[in-house]
Scaffold this motif. Structure first.
Motif, PDB file in Angstrom:
ATOM      1  N   VAL A  46     -35.541  11.470 -71.630  1.00  0.00           N
ATOM      2  CA  VAL A  46     -35.764  11.825 -73.030  1.00  0.00           C
ATOM      3  C   VAL A  46     -34.827  10.992 -73.899  1.00  0.00           C
ATOM      4  O   VAL A  46     -33.606  10.998 -73.701  1.00  0.00           O
ATOM      5  CB  VAL A  46     -35.507  13.327 -73.284  1.00  0.00           C
ATOM      6  N   ASP A  47     -35.412  10.264 -74.854  1.00  0.00           N
ATOM      7  CA  ASP A  47     -34.639   9.475 -75.819  1.00  0.00           C
ATOM      8  C   ASP A  47     -34.616  10.254 -77.134  1.00  0.00           C
ATOM      9  O   ASP A  47     -35.619  10.287 -77.858  1.00  0.00           O
ATOM     10  CB  ASP A  47     -35.269   8.101 -76.005  1.00  0.00           C
ATOM     11  N   ALA A  58     -37.203  -0.436 -72.393  1.00  0.00           N
ATOM     12  CA  ALA A  58     -36.241  -0.563 -71.293  1.00  0.00           C
ATOM     13  C   ALA A  58     -36.239   0.688 -70.424  1.00  0.00           C
ATOM     14  O   ALA A  58     -36.130   0.608 -69.195  1.00  0.00           O
ATOM     15  CB  ALA A  58     -34.843  -0.825 -71.847  1.00  0.00           C
ATOM     16  N   LEU A  59     -36.370   1.855 -71.050  1.00  0.00           N
ATOM     17  CA  LEU A  59     -36.422   3.101 -70.284  1.00  0.00           C
ATOM     18  C   LEU A  59     -37.705   3.171 -69.461  1.00  0.00           C
ATOM     19  O   LEU A  59     -37.687   3.612 -68.304  1.00  0.00           O
ATOM     20  CB  LEU A  59     -36.324   4.292 -71.228  1.00  0.00           C
ATOM     21  N   ALA A  60     -38.818   2.728 -70.045  1.00  0.00           N
ATOM     22  CA  ALA A  60     -40.088   2.735 -69.316  1.00  0.00           C
ATOM     23  C   ALA A  60     -40.032   1.807 -68.104  1.00  0.00           C
ATOM     24  O   ALA A  60     -40.547   2.126 -67.034  1.00  0.00           O
ATOM     25  CB  ALA A  60     -41.225   2.330 -70.253  1.00  0.00           C
ATOM     26  N   VAL A  69     -41.243   8.718 -70.015  1.00  0.00           N
ATOM     27  CA  VAL A  69     -40.258   8.571 -71.079  1.00  0.00           C
ATOM     28  C   VAL A  69     -40.770   9.329 -72.292  1.00  0.00           C
ATOM     29  O   VAL A  69     -41.915   9.124 -72.729  1.00  0.00           O
ATOM     30  CB  VAL A  69     -40.019   7.091 -71.439  1.00  0.00           C
ATOM     31  N   ILE A  70     -39.928  10.210 -72.830  1.00  0.00           N
ATOM     32  CA  ILE A  70     -40.292  11.014 -74.000  1.00  0.00           C
ATOM     33  C   ILE A  70     -39.363  10.629 -75.141  1.00  0.00           C
ATOM     34  O   ILE A  70     -38.154  10.827 -75.061  1.00  0.00           O
ATOM     35  CB  ILE A  70     -40.163  12.524 -73.710  1.00  0.00           C
ATOM     36  N   ARG A  89     -47.802   1.393 -73.125  1.00  0.00           N
ATOM     37  CA  ARG A  89     -46.995   1.984 -72.061  1.00  0.00           C
ATOM     38  C   ARG A  89     -47.511   3.395 -71.770  1.00  0.00           C
ATOM     39  O   ARG A  89     -47.219   4.344 -72.495  1.00  0.00           O
ATOM     40  CB  ARG A  89     -45.529   2.070 -72.505  1.00  0.00           C
ATOM     41  N   ASP A  90     -48.237   3.541 -70.690  1.00  0.00           N
ATOM     42  CA  ASP A  90     -48.813   4.848 -70.361  1.00  0.00           C
ATOM     43  C   ASP A  90     -47.744   5.881 -70.046  1.00  0.00           C
ATOM     44  O   ASP A  90     -47.983   7.091 -70.183  1.00  0.00           O
ATOM     45  CB  ASP A  90     -49.764   4.718 -69.163  1.00  0.00           C
ATOM     46  N   SER A  91     -46.565   5.438 -69.641  1.00  0.00           N
ATOM     47  CA  SER A  91     -45.507   6.375 -69.264  1.00  0.00           C
ATOM     48  C   SER A  91     -44.737   6.911 -70.467  1.00  0.00           C
ATOM     49  O   SER A  91     -43.911   7.815 -70.317  1.00  0.00           O
ATOM     50  CB  SER A  91     -44.519   5.694 -68.309  1.00  0.00           C
ATOM     51  N   VAL A  92     -44.998   6.383 -71.673  1.00  0.00           N
ATOM     52  CA  VAL A  92     -44.224   6.739 -72.864  1.00  0.00           C
ATOM     53  C   VAL A  92     -45.034   7.626 -73.800  1.00  0.00           C
ATOM     54  O   VAL A  92     -46.183   7.319 -74.129  1.00  0.00           O
ATOM     55  CB  VAL A  92     -43.763   5.471 -73.626  1.00  0.00           C
TER      56      VAL A  92
END
Length: 258
Positions: A46-47, A58-60, A69-70, A89-92
């Motif tokens: 979590v950012d 960078a987190l992704a 990543v949230i 970015r599917d993860s974000v």
């Protein structure tokens, strides 16, 4: 009082964040924070106060496609920018939210980060409690904050240097000393704090310092607040513009574990 060396117009907040991120200082301390965060593939990060998404990529990369990543920010314009920048970015995912009242379930995240956010919030302790709540046991948060009481700008008249720093700590930054307070505050809400890393950038170029510190704009406000006379402000800025320049402030990277 003004000089072409100084910015007289306050930059857009998102522009300011982007500008700092690409400086040598920004790349250095952000890289150190990422190293200390120790993100692993598959984790949830979590950012908090993600701004326009400067660090989401960078987190992704660190969590890979198997993690998440949230990004959370209280400003809709920042959220919109962060969503646009991370659209591939599917993860974000990016949400509008309040760090004092996170819309996340207990023990949701493996990692969290805040970067120059807690100096501005209304209640840092409440924010820390929320971070502690959403981290899983063994989770880690990395927080980067300055202590503006350490701000030093060299001037032949040290009373002017003291007045400038006093104005910044009294009036400009809500939680001006949060950097050195964070280890204690984090421990009080239940974190272990194994590491505190002081980073003290030294600025020798007035233009570079002004882009981060807003020297002339802050001085003008200090005059209006009674911390400087007009004459003293002229002497202060004339020397900063024309003399040998040095400024420094200590920034703390605090590692806390749940």
């Amino acid at each position: 009082m003004t000089s072409p060396v100084f910015e007289t117009t306050t930059p857009d907040s998102l522009v300011y964040l982007d500008r700092l991120a690409v400086t040598d200082l920004g790349r250095s301390y952000k890289g150190r924070m990422l190293d200390e965060l120790d993100v692993r593939p598959g984790q949830t990060v979590v950012d908090l106060g993600c701004g326009p998404g400067t660090d989401l990529g960078a987190l992704a990369d660190a969590v890979t496609t198997t993690g998440a990543v949230i990004g959370i920010d209280h400003d809709q314009t920042a959220v919109d920018a962060a969503r646009e920048r991370s659209a591939d970015r599917d993860s974000v995912t990016v949400h509008l939210g309040d760090i004092h009242d996170l819309r996340l379930a207990d023990r949701t995240a493996d990692r969290a980060r805040t970067d120059r956010v807690l100096q501005h919030v209304a209640n840092p302790v409440l924010a820390l409690r929320e971070i502690h709540r959403v981290l899983r046991p063994g989770g880690r948060v990395i927080m980067g904050e300055p202590n503006w009481d350490t701000l030093t700008i060299d001037h032949p008249d040290v009373t002017l240097s003291h007045a400038y720093t006093q104005y910044v700590t009294d009036k400009v930054i809500r939680n001006a000393r949060i950097g050195s307070q964070l280890p204690r505050l984090a421990a009080e809400v239940g974190f272990a704090v194994p590491t505190v890393i002081p980073v003290t950038p030294v600025f020798r170029d007035v233009r570079t310092a002004d882009q981060i510190l807003g020297l002339e704009r802050t001085t003008q406000r200090a005059v209006a607040a009674g911390y400087f006379t007009e004459e003293a402000a002229r002497r202060w800025l004339d020397h900063l513009d024309g003399g040998s320049f040095l400024a420094a402030v200590t920034f703390y990277i605090v590692v806390a574990e749940s």
